[in-house]
Design a protein around this motif. Structure first.
Motif, PDB file in Angstrom:
ATOM      1  N   ASP A 227     -16.743 -15.754  24.260  1.00  0.00           N
ATOM      2  CA  ASP A 227     -16.873 -16.922  25.126  1.00  0.00           C
ATOM      3  C   ASP A 227     -15.633 -17.797  24.997  1.00  0.00           C
ATOM      4  O   ASP A 227     -15.017 -17.872  23.919  1.00  0.00           O
ATOM      5  N   VAL A 228     -15.272 -18.451  26.094  1.00  0.00           N
ATOM      6  CA  VAL A 228     -14.153 -19.393  26.130  1.00  0.00           C
ATOM      7  C   VAL A 228     -14.547 -20.602  26.955  1.00  0.00           C
ATOM      8  O   VAL A 228     -15.095 -20.459  28.052  1.00  0.00           O
ATOM      9  N   ARG A 229     -14.314 -21.791  26.404  1.00  0.00           N
ATOM     10  CA  ARG A 229     -14.505 -23.053  27.134  1.00  0.00           C
ATOM     11  C   ARG A 229     -13.196 -23.829  27.070  1.00  0.00           C
ATOM     12  O   ARG A 229     -12.438 -23.699  26.098  1.00  0.00           O
ATOM     13  N   HIS A 230     -12.945 -24.660  28.057  1.00  0.00           N
ATOM     14  CA  HIS A 230     -11.643 -25.321  28.129  1.00  0.00           C
ATOM     15  C   HIS A 230     -11.766 -26.743  28.663  1.00  0.00           C
ATOM     16  O   HIS A 230     -12.666 -27.067  29.447  1.00  0.00           O
ATOM     17  N   ALA A 231     -10.850 -27.590  28.217  1.00  0.00           N
ATOM     18  CA  ALA A 231     -10.689 -28.957  28.722  1.00  0.00           C
ATOM     19  C   ALA A 231      -9.188 -29.198  28.825  1.00  0.00           C
ATOM     20  O   ALA A 231      -8.528 -29.496  27.824  1.00  0.00           O
ATOM     21  N   LEU A 232      -8.651 -29.043  30.023  1.00  0.00           N
ATOM     22  CA  LEU A 232      -7.211 -29.057  30.245  1.00  0.00           C
ATOM     23  C   LEU A 232      -6.811 -30.257  31.096  1.00  0.00           C
ATOM     24  O   LEU A 232      -7.599 -30.759  31.905  1.00  0.00           O
ATOM     25  N   ALA A 246     -11.773 -23.710  23.379  1.00  0.00           N
ATOM     26  CA  ALA A 246     -12.699 -23.284  22.329  1.00  0.00           C
ATOM     27  C   ALA A 246     -13.023 -21.808  22.536  1.00  0.00           C
ATOM     28  O   ALA A 246     -13.465 -21.416  23.621  1.00  0.00           O
ATOM     29  N   VAL A 247     -12.788 -21.017  21.504  1.00  0.00           N
ATOM     30  CA  VAL A 247     -12.965 -19.571  21.564  1.00  0.00           C
ATOM     31  C   VAL A 247     -14.040 -19.158  20.577  1.00  0.00           C
ATOM     32  O   VAL A 247     -14.011 -19.555  19.408  1.00  0.00           O
ATOM     33  N   GLU A 248     -15.011 -18.365  21.036  1.00  0.00           N
ATOM     34  CA  GLU A 248     -16.041 -17.807  20.164  1.00  0.00           C
ATOM     35  C   GLU A 248     -15.883 -16.293  20.130  1.00  0.00           C
ATOM     36  O   GLU A 248     -15.510 -15.667  21.134  1.00  0.00           O
ATOM     37  N   THR A 249     -16.189 -15.698  18.963  1.00  0.00           N
ATOM     38  CA  THR A 249     -15.948 -14.269  18.782  1.00  0.00           C
ATOM     39  C   THR A 249     -17.220 -13.528  18.390  1.00  0.00           C
ATOM     40  O   THR A 249     -18.226 -14.128  17.999  1.00  0.00           O
ATOM     41  N   ALA A 250     -17.127 -12.211  18.456  1.00  0.00           N
ATOM     42  CA  ALA A 250     -18.266 -11.359  18.109  1.00  0.00           C
ATOM     43  C   ALA A 250     -18.654 -11.502  16.646  1.00  0.00           C
ATOM     44  O   ALA A 250     -19.824 -11.312  16.285  1.00  0.00           O
ATOM     45  N   ALA A 251     -17.708 -11.871  15.786  1.00  0.00           N
ATOM     46  CA  ALA A 251     -17.998 -12.042  14.363  1.00  0.00           C
ATOM     47  C   ALA A 251     -18.588 -13.408  14.050  1.00  0.00           C
ATOM     48  O   ALA A 251     -18.852 -13.716  12.877  1.00  0.00           O
TER      49      ALA A 251
END
Length: 340
Positions: A227-232, A246-251
């Motif tokens: 998942d990726v969320r952004h505030a640019l 913000a980056v979320e990973t499988a781990a």
């Protein structure tokens, strides 16, 4: 998108022995190069072949503090050894591990002789997207972090390239992602022990079309991004100022990274991304131009909004750098809204 990280990516470009390829087939490489602790120079180079069109083309873009130098070259594929065109040549010394890259004398007065070494495993997968057009996008896509050694000259300035960062990107197949795109991000944040790399495409309604990528560690760990969320923050001319991702990973890891994009340059219109790739211009065609980085050009004013900006990245107390590629649609019906 299906990950194929358990297999080895076929790194060399397809040879003439491969036939019956689709009319829209391409095989492309792209490398970027920059110091680990500075925002200039930024060098981006690429080369692609289009067998059904008997065409090969490429580019080199060099961004400094005040100027961006653009070199574009193309020729007939049948007139090449499939190892470059114009003044640019490459060699796959060890697939997925070591490449050599060379730029000879040319119109933008920049040359290099470089060796790229992998520092992380590669992420790669198959990207499949249904388009508004009748042609379906389906291509293999790879990115991988590495470091360089060699020499670089830009005008009167010579650089001893020692341990500079560089991400590479390989893609092969048919890509026609047409209509309705709102935001495109190709994100490659380099930190001392790992690289965060992903491709994110959203519609104008902020619906996700595509997300692929991984956190690639020097230890050999490859942690897919889920998942990726952004505030640019963008200027009215669609240029990036700064922003958080913000980056979320499988781990189960979560990385919140701040990017500062105030350094100018990396406008990929100078690389032919305004629809010029794969268009035959005959044998040995070379053209060049330069952009003053004084605000006179922007993603809104050029024929492509795509920008590969060399940024500083901050992850807690850890600093990094790398390419933040972005493009926001110029449609008057679209307004960027943060998802973070």
């Amino acid at each position: 998108m299906a990950s194929t990280s358990g297999r080895t990516f076929h790194d060399p470009l397809v040879g003439p022995e491969v036939s019956d390829l689709p009319s829209g087939f391409f095989d492309r490489l792209m490398f970027n190069l920059h110091p680990a602790d500075a925002l200039a120079p930024s060098v981006i180079m690429g080369f692609g072949i289009y067998p059904a069109k008997d065409t090969a083309d490429g580019f080199v873009v060099v961004s400094g503090e005040s100027e961006q130098r653009n070199l574009r070259f193309s020729t007939l594929l049948s007139a090449t050894n499939r190892d470059g065109a114009g003044p640019f040549r490459f060699e796959v010394v060890k697939p997925n591990e070591l490449w050599r890259l060379h730029l000879g004398p040319n119109e933008i007065d920049a040359e290099f002789d470089l060796t790229w070494h992998a520092r992380t495993p590669a992420w790669f997968g198959e990207v499949a997207v249904t388009n508004t057009s009748s042609e379906r996008t389906s291509f293999d896509h790879l990115f991988q972090s590495g470091r360089y050694e060699g020499t670089l000259r830009v005008g009167d300035r010579r650089y001893d390239v020692d341990n500079w960062y560089g991400q590479r990107d390989r893609s092969r197949g048919v890509r026609t992602m047409s209509g309705g795109q709102g935001l495109h991000i190709w994100y490659q944040a380099q930190f001392p022990d790992f690289s965060i790399g992903f491709l994110l495409v959203e519609t104008r309604a902020q619906e996700r079309i595509l997300l692929e990528g991984a956190v690639m560690h020097e230890s050999g760990v490859l942690d897919p991004i889920t998942d990726v969320r952004h505030a640019l923050v963008f200027t009215p001319d669609l240029d990036l100022v700064e922003g958080d991702v913000a980056v979320e990973t499988a781990a189960g890891e979560r990385y919140v990274v701040h990017a500062d994009g105030r350094a100018r340059g990396g406008y990929m219109a100078g690389a032919g991304y305004g629809g010029h790739h794969g268009v035959s211009a005959g044998v040995d065609h070379i053209e060049s131009d330069r952009y003053a980085l004084d605000g006179s050009v922007s993603p809104r004013s050029l024929d492509s909004a795509l920008t590969d900006r060399l940024c500083t990245f901050t992850l807690g107390d850890v600093r990094g750098s790398g390419i933040f590629e972005f493009a926001s649609t110029r449609s008057s019906k679209y307004r960027y809204r943060p998802s973070l």
